[in-house]
Design an enzyme around this catalytic site. Structure first.
Site, short mmCIF file in Angstrom:
data_model
loop_
_atom_site.label_atom_id
_atom_site.label_comp_id
_atom_site.label_asym_id
_atom_site.label_seq_id
_atom_site.Cartn_x
_atom_site.Cartn_y
_atom_site.Cartn_z
CG ASP A 98 -7.95 4.97 -8.00
OD1 ASP A 98 -9.57 6.10 -7.49
OD2 ASP A 98 -7.68 6.22 -7.57
CB CYS A 150 3.71 -8.31 9.88
SG CYS A 150 3.96 -5.93 9.15
CG HIS A 183 2.29 -3.21 5.73
ND1 HIS A 183 1.84 -4.30 6.85
CD2 HIS A 183 2.18 -1.95 6.19
CE1 HIS A 183 1.15 -3.56 8.18
NE2 HIS A 183 1.69 -1.89 7.48
CB CYS A 226 0.00 -6.40 9.67
SG CYS A 226 -0.13 -6.90 8.14
CG ASP A 276 -7.78 6.87 -15.49
OD1 ASP A 276 -7.58 6.82 -16.69
OD2 ASP A 276 -6.55 7.63 -14.59
CB CYS A 320 0.78 -8.28 5.23
SG CYS A 320 2.71 -7.80 5.32
ZN LIG Z 1 2.20 -6.07 7.49
#
Ligand SMILES: [Zn+2]
Length: 392
Positions: free
Chosen positions: A282, A325, A351, A320, A93, A322
């Site tokens: 963002d 998880c 996550h 999920c 920015d 990730c």
């Molecule tokens: Zn997750």
């Protein structure tokens, strides 16, 4: 000028678009979410982990990096990519938003902004030209023009004068970029590509006023930027005002250029913005809320500090994929957060970033399949904010 954005498809039932933006450090598939690396770091997450999360671009804050460590240090290390060890695209920015929200004793003139920074009170001056020079030294792939972000609420006359000033500043930024681009092409003669130039995005302002948003968009489009951002949204206004600010500017933005809705929002808000023709986002929510124990799921937010999770053997979110998880339970992560173990906030951060990045990936697939609008409606209906999101 070469167009670095390719529109690959659009949704029949909304304004959602599927696109691809080329930058010096790689390609960004849109709609895209950009994790925020405020001080040269996405809080708690290494560049390698960002890659594993499939982040294609991150955001850096010019104001923070300018104040600390300062430009000389970053130049010494050969630019922001080298300094922080991230070789993917970076958007910076202009510093305007933080000057207006964090710095003290600001004085705005036609020339630029005088301010005292919030760290040690040191005085500095940033003009449109200086904002462009700083971002050139940072070496970011996408740079933003210096703008004045008016607060909410803001009176019509002030928003009108400010919008005109922002347009004049945008013109000065454009002039700097054009000069730099010509120099670059001269240097690059004989090489295959000139995509290494920095892309420059203009910023639409105008507060909550439809005619000012339209006028701001029209003034910027005449300057032919590489992309257009909607600024001055998510500054405390009601959600309907936020949606309206985007809707009043969007029809005046060229279809073949990327659009970036700045500094927002919750997962449903991102889908609503995509449906209104926005391509890039963002937001600090995934990283900021992780630090107080809040995880995003498709059914809303969970505050893992709550006692109800103490014996919970499920992952944060069953569906999920990730790392947090796949390997850890809610009960364990709750314990880490309560004991102030750093791993706890890192796992929730990862996550949450996965959740935002995955939502964009899903949105892209749904647009390609022509099913985005049903997906958006179902997601928004399903998503309930279990815990109120604290907004600072
Ligand atoms: Zn997750």
């Amino acid at each position: 000028m070469q167009n670095n954005f390719e529109l690959l498809g659009s949704d029949q039932h909304s304004k959602a678009r599927r696109g691809r933006l080329r930058t010096a450090h790689g390609v960004i598939d849109t709609p895209a979410f950009m994790p925020v690396g405020t001080q040269g770091s996405v809080k708690g997450v290494s560049p390698r982990e960002l890659r594993e999360l499939n982040a294609q671009i991150i955001l850096g804050n010019t104001y923070h990096l300018f104040v600390r460590p300062g430009l000389d240090v970053i130049k010494h290390f050969g630019g922001l990519h080298n300094f922080m060890g991230w070789d993917g695209p970076i958007l910076t920015d202009s510093g305007g938003y933080q000057i207006f929200s964090l710095a003290k004793l600001r004085k705005i003139s036609e020339e630029g902004v005088d301010f005292q920074n919030h760290i040690d009170g040191g005085r500095a001056f940033i003009s449109p030209e200086i904002a462009m020079e700083i971002q050139a030294a940072l070496g970011s792939d996408i740079v933003m023009v210096l703008d004045e972000c008016v607060p909410y609420p803001c009176e019509y006359d002030y928003a009108a004068r400010s919008g005109e000033l922002t347009a004049r500043w945008a013109k000065r930024c454009r002039a700097v970029a054009s000069a730099a681009s010509v120099d670059f092409r001269a240097d690059a003669l004989g090489t295959a590509h000139t995509t290494a130039r920095q892309l420059v995005f203009g910023i639409v302002q105008g507060g909550t006023f439809d005619d000012l948003r339209r006028a701001s968009a029209q003034a910027l489009v005449q300057l032919e930027f590489d992309g257009y951002a909607i600024g001055g949204v998510s500054v405390g206004e009601p959600e309907e005002e936020m949606m309206r600010a985007v809707q009043s500017a969007e029809p005046f933005l060229p279809k073949q250029k990327p659009r970036y809705a700045m500094g927002l929002g919750t997962p449903p808000q991102l889908l609503q913005m995509i449906a209104r023709g926005m391509d890039m986002f963002d937001c600090v929510l995934p990283t900021r809320l992780a630090r107080n124990g809040t995880a995003f799921t498709a059914a809303g937010t969970l505050n893992l500090k709550n006692a109800e999770f103490a014996l919970d053997k499920r992952p944060i979110e069953e569906s999920c994929a990730c790392h947090a998880c796949r390997q850890f339970t809610r009960g364990y992560i709750r314990h880490l957060i309560k004991a102030e173990e750093i791993l706890g906030l890192r796992l929730i951060t990862m996550h949450n970033l996965h959740s935002y990045l995955n939502l964009m990936s899903q949105a892209r697939t749904e647009i390609e399949n022509g099913t985005f609008d049903q997906f958006r409606k179902a997601f928004v209906a399903e998503y309930k904010t279990r815990d109120a999101i604290p907004i600072e």
